[in-house]
Motif scaffolding. Sequence first.
Motif, short mmCIF file in Angstrom:
data_model
loop_
_atom_site.label_atom_id
_atom_site.label_comp_id
_atom_site.label_asym_id
_atom_site.label_seq_id
_atom_site.Cartn_x
_atom_site.Cartn_y
_atom_site.Cartn_z
N LEU A 1 -3.32 6.77 -7.43
CA LEU A 1 -4.34 5.88 -7.96
C LEU A 1 -3.87 4.43 -7.91
CD1 LEU A 1 -7.01 5.33 -9.47
CD2 LEU A 1 -5.79 5.83 -11.60
N LEU A 2 -2.61 4.19 -8.24
CA LEU A 2 -2.04 2.85 -8.20
C LEU A 2 -2.06 2.30 -6.77
CD1 LEU A 2 -0.69 0.64 -9.86
CD2 LEU A 2 1.51 1.77 -9.49
N SER A 3 -1.86 3.16 -5.78
CA SER A 3 -1.93 2.75 -4.39
C SER A 3 -3.33 2.25 -4.04
CB SER A 3 -1.55 3.93 -3.48
OG SER A 3 -1.65 3.57 -2.12
N ALA A 4 -4.36 2.92 -4.55
CA ALA A 4 -5.74 2.49 -4.32
C ALA A 4 -6.01 1.13 -4.98
CB ALA A 4 -6.72 3.54 -4.85
N ILE A 5 -5.47 0.94 -6.17
CA ILE A 5 -5.66 -0.32 -6.89
C ILE A 5 -4.99 -1.47 -6.13
CG2 ILE A 5 -5.11 -1.57 -9.01
CD1 ILE A 5 -5.34 1.13 -10.49
N ILE A 6 -3.78 -1.23 -5.63
CA ILE A 6 -3.08 -2.24 -4.84
C ILE A 6 -3.89 -2.61 -3.60
CG2 ILE A 6 -1.05 -2.60 -3.36
CD1 ILE A 6 0.53 -0.96 -5.45
N SER A 7 -4.43 -1.61 -2.93
CA SER A 7 -5.25 -1.86 -1.74
C SER A 7 -6.49 -2.69 -2.08
CB SER A 7 -5.67 -0.54 -1.09
OG SER A 7 -4.55 0.17 -0.62
N PHE A 8 -7.08 -2.43 -3.24
CA PHE A 8 -8.27 -3.16 -3.66
C PHE A 8 -7.99 -4.66 -3.77
CE2 PHE A 8 -10.92 -5.01 -7.01
CZ PHE A 8 -12.20 -4.66 -6.57
N PHE A 9 -6.81 -5.01 -4.26
CA PHE A 9 -6.49 -6.42 -4.48
C PHE A 9 -5.82 -7.10 -3.30
CE2 PHE A 9 -6.78 -4.97 -8.95
CZ PHE A 9 -7.65 -5.95 -9.44
N THR A 10 -5.24 -6.35 -2.38
CA THR A 10 -4.46 -7.00 -1.31
C THR A 10 -5.01 -6.81 0.10
OG1 THR A 10 -3.00 -5.06 -1.04
CG2 THR A 10 -2.33 -6.74 -2.65
N ILE A 11 -5.79 -5.77 0.34
CA ILE A 11 -6.25 -5.47 1.70
C ILE A 11 -7.65 -6.05 1.92
CG2 ILE A 11 -6.70 -3.67 3.40
CD1 ILE A 11 -3.77 -3.92 2.51
N HIS A 12 -7.77 -6.84 2.97
CA HIS A 12 -9.06 -7.45 3.29
C HIS A 12 -9.38 -7.20 4.76
CE1 HIS A 12 -8.89 -9.43 -0.59
NE2 HIS A 12 -7.65 -9.81 -0.30
N ASN A 13 -10.65 -7.24 5.09
CA ASN A 13 -11.08 -6.91 6.45
C ASN A 13 -11.03 -8.10 7.39
OD1 ASN A 13 -11.53 -4.21 5.96
ND2 ASN A 13 -13.64 -4.52 5.29
N LYS A 14 -9.92 -8.83 7.33
CA LYS A 14 -9.72 -9.88 8.31
C LYS A 14 -9.17 -9.26 9.57
CE LYS A 14 -8.63 -13.33 4.76
NZ LYS A 14 -7.58 -14.24 4.23
N LYS A 15 -9.42 -9.91 10.69
CA LYS A 15 -8.93 -9.37 11.95
C LYS A 15 -7.41 -9.34 11.94
CE LYS A 15 -9.05 -10.09 16.97
NZ LYS A 15 -9.46 -8.75 17.28
N LEU A 16 -6.85 -8.17 12.25
CA LEU A 16 -5.41 -8.04 12.27
C LEU A 16 -4.82 -8.86 13.41
CD1 LEU A 16 -4.91 -4.22 11.63
CD2 LEU A 16 -5.13 -6.07 9.98
N ARG A 17 -3.68 -9.49 13.14
CA ARG A 17 -3.02 -10.31 14.14
C ARG A 17 -2.59 -9.42 15.31
NH1 ARG A 17 2.08 -13.24 11.97
NH2 ARG A 17 0.48 -14.15 10.62
N ALA A 18 -2.97 -9.77 16.49
CA ALA A 18 -2.68 -8.95 17.65
C ALA A 18 -1.29 -9.19 18.13
CB ALA A 18 -3.67 -9.26 18.77
N SER A 19 -0.67 -8.13 18.62
CA SER A 19 0.63 -8.23 19.26
C SER A 19 0.39 -8.23 20.75
CB SER A 19 1.51 -7.06 18.88
OG SER A 19 1.77 -7.07 17.50
N ASN A 20 0.92 -9.22 21.47
CA ASN A 20 0.72 -9.28 22.90
C ASN A 20 1.51 -8.18 23.59
OD1 ASN A 20 -0.84 -11.63 22.68
ND2 ASN A 20 1.02 -12.89 22.58
N PRO A 21 0.84 -7.32 24.39
CA PRO A 21 1.55 -6.26 25.08
C PRO A 21 2.49 -6.83 26.11
CG PRO A 21 -0.70 -6.39 25.84
CD PRO A 21 -0.59 -7.36 24.74
N THR A 22 3.62 -6.16 26.28
CA THR A 22 4.59 -6.65 27.27
C THR A 22 4.38 -5.93 28.58
OG1 THR A 22 6.19 -4.99 26.54
CG2 THR A 22 6.29 -7.14 25.50
#
Length: 511
Positions: free
Chosen positions: A490-511
Motif C-alpha cells: 500500500l505504501l508503494s502505491a502511495i509513493i507512486s501517487f505522489f512521485t510518478i507522473h505521465n511525462k514523457k520518459l527521457r529516451a536513451s539513444n540506441p547505440t
Amino acid sequence: MKETTTKTLTGKLILSATILASGMAFLDGSVVGIAIPTIQAKLNATLTDIQWIVNGYTLMLCSLILISGALGDRFGRKKIFMYGIGLFIFSSFLCSISQSIDQLVIFRIIQGIGGAMMVPGSLSIINISFEEKYRGYAIGIWSGFAGGVAALAPLLGGWLVQSFGWQSIFYINIPLGIIALALALKFVPESRDNGSTKIDVIGSLLIFLSLLGLAWGLISVPDLGLSNPLIISSLLGGLIAFILFIIVQKKSKHPLVPFSIFNSSLVVGANLATLFLYFALSGVIFFLVLNLQQVQHYSPIIAGLSMLPSILLITFLSGTGGKIADKIGPRLPMIIGPLIVSVGMALLVIPGAHANYFTQIFPGLVLFGLGMALVIAPLTKSALAVESKYSGAASGVNNAVARIAGLLAVALLGLIVVSLFEGQLSQKITSLQMNISEKQQVMIQQDKLGGIQIPSSFSSQTKQIAQNAIDDSFIYGFRWAMGINAFLALLSAIISFFTIHNKKLRASNPT
C-alpha cells in the motif's frame, strides 16, 4: 545501429538471451524457495541457516550489482553479461554437489556474484538495444517471460526435490545458461560508455560492508539477542558504512551511483516503490512456502503447484501491462498495481493452520499476481528513464534496490516472525499436558519455526498436541508478516501517487 524492435529476428534473439539469463536467476529463486523446507529437514538447519541460504546469495547480488553495472558501462555490457552467465552455470554445479549447510551457503555466495554480473546486464542491454517507443513493451516481455522461464519452477522443483533430492534443483540452470550464453555470443551487440573511466572500488566495498553488517546483525538477533555487543556492533557498523557510502558517492568524480540520476522524481519514485513492493514480494514468498509445507503439510510438488497462479499471471500479463503503461503512462498502473497486490497480501492474513486452499489462499495469490503483472513493466521502465550513458548504473541501482528489499525482508521479517513464534509457543507449551522433558525437547528447537521435529518417543496424542501448538504459533507470526507486507505494498502505491507522473520518459539513444 539498425532499428531493433521486438518483431525483428535480431530483437527476438536479443530478448531471448536476456530472458533466459534473467530466467535462470528467477528460476533459481523459485526452486530454492520450494526446496528450503526439505533442505532444513535434511541438513537439520535452523531458521538462521536457511535465511543465509537465501541471503548469502542476495547479499552478493545486491552489493555487487551496482559495480557490475558500472563494469558493463566501461568494459562492455555484453562482455560482463556473458561472464556472469558462465559463473552462474559453474556455481550452480557447485551447489548441486554441496554436502553441508556451510558448503551450500558458500556456493550460493559465488552464485550471487554471477547473478550480480548477469541480471542488470539483461535490462541494460534491452535499454540500449531498443528505442524508447518499443522499450516498455520489450521490458514487459522480458519481465513476463523471464518469469515464464521460472513458471514451471515450483512444480519442477517440487518434483526434483521429491524424486532426486534437493541437490538436483540446481541442475536445471546449466542447460538454460548454455543456451543463453550461445545466443548472447552470436546476437547481442556490444555497447559501452566511452566516457567511463575509473571504477568506484571504495564505494563497492562500503556498500558490501553495510549490507553484510545489517544482514548478519538482523539474522543473528534470535540466536544472540539484541543487546549482544556483536549484534550492536554489526548493525551500527552497517549503518556507518552506509552513511560513508553516500558521502563517498557525492564526492567521487566517478561514483558507483551517479546521484544525477535521482534528479528525476520519476526515477526516485520508481526506486522507492521498488523497495517497499519487493520487500513485500520477498516476504510473502519466503514465509508462504514455509507455511504450505510445514503447517499446511503440502508435499513439495503440491506446494509448487499452489504458487503457480501468481507466477502464471505475472508471466503472461506483464507484456500487456507494459503495453498499457506505454499508452496511458506509468502513473495509473503504478498506483493500481500495488493496491491490488496489497489487497491480495491482506487476504493471506486469513488462512489458519488447516486452510482451504481454493477459498482462503488462492484468491490472495490471484490478486497478488494480477497487481504485479500490471506494475512490473512501468516500474522498471520508470527506474531506467535516464541518459544512455547511465543505463548500466540505473539498471544496477534498480536491481540493487529490489535485491536489498529481498535481503531486508528475509532478515527483518525473520526476526519478527521468530520472536512472535517463540513467545506464542512458550505460552502454549507451558499450558499443555506434557511432561517437563517433552516440553524441553520441543522448545530447544524453537529456532526452526514450523520445521521443529517432534521426537518419535512421544505418544500419538502428545505428538498431535505438540504439532497443533507449533502450527498455531507459526500462523500467529505468519499473519503479522502478511499484514506488514500488505501495508508496504500500500505504501508503494502511495509513493507512486505522489512521485510518478505521465511525462514523457527521457529516451536513451540506441547505440
